[in-house]
Enzyme design. Structure first.
Site, short mmCIF file in Angstrom:
data_model
loop_
_atom_site.label_atom_id
_atom_site.label_comp_id
_atom_site.label_asym_id
_atom_site.label_seq_id
_atom_site.Cartn_x
_atom_site.Cartn_y
_atom_site.Cartn_z
N THR A 22 27.19 -32.53 -36.18
CA THR A 22 28.42 -32.66 -35.41
C THR A 22 29.24 -31.41 -35.70
OG1 THR A 22 28.36 -35.05 -35.71
CG2 THR A 22 30.45 -34.10 -35.01
N CYS A 23 29.92 -30.90 -34.69
CA CYS A 23 30.77 -29.72 -34.88
C CYS A 23 32.13 -30.00 -34.25
CB CYS A 23 30.12 -28.49 -34.24
SG CYS A 23 31.05 -26.97 -34.49
N TYR A 24 33.17 -29.76 -35.00
CA TYR A 24 34.54 -29.99 -34.54
C TYR A 24 35.37 -28.72 -34.70
CZ TYR A 24 33.59 -34.98 -35.48
OH TYR A 24 33.07 -36.24 -35.52
#
Length: 137
Positions: free
Chosen positions: A108-110
């Site tokens: 996941t990348c935020y």
């Protein structure tokens, strides 16, 4: 019911935590690594070179921490990448692919408002400790 072993892991090859948290915790055979940023080993100072250099250094720290936990980059099952600027996404991916080159972990990348010390990237991971048989294609 059998007991689950919980072990706190720290490595002298990784910077000391900047706040009250453990570098990693092993619960049974699962390793939970706290987020790492691209700072120098012996001082809380970001490496120069922006997101690219910080990603490379953070992944180096992560690798060292995983080794201390009887795991390794090849046994990571999930990462979370936090970016202070989504414009760094491609540069971070290039460094990431140098370390995670096949059988990529889930990820996941935020984009976040701010990271510790003004870092461009922070990476946390969940991995398996001990021997693992990979049945991936």
């Amino acid at each position: 019911m059998s007991k689950v072993i919980r072990k706190i892991v720290s490595s002298g090859k990784c910077p000391k935590p900047l706040a009250p948290y453990s570098q990693a915790v092993v619960a049974d055979r699962t390793v939970y690594c706290s987020g790492v940023i691209g700072i120098e080993l012996n001082e809380p100072k970001l490496v120069s070179g922006g997101a690219t250099a910080q990603t490379a250094k953070a992944l180096e720290h992560l690798s060292n921490l995983l080794q201390e936990a009887d795991s390794g980059i090849d046994r990571v099952v999930k990462t979370t990448v936090l970016l202070s600027d989504m414009n760094d996404y491609a540069a971070v991916n290039e460094e990431y692919k140098k370390v995670f080159s096949k059988n990529f972990p889930a990820r996941t990348c935020y984009a976040v408002a701010k990271l510790p010390l003004g870092a461009a990237v922070e990476i946390e991971a969940i991995a398996i400790a001990g021997n693992v048989q990979d049945n991936s294609n």
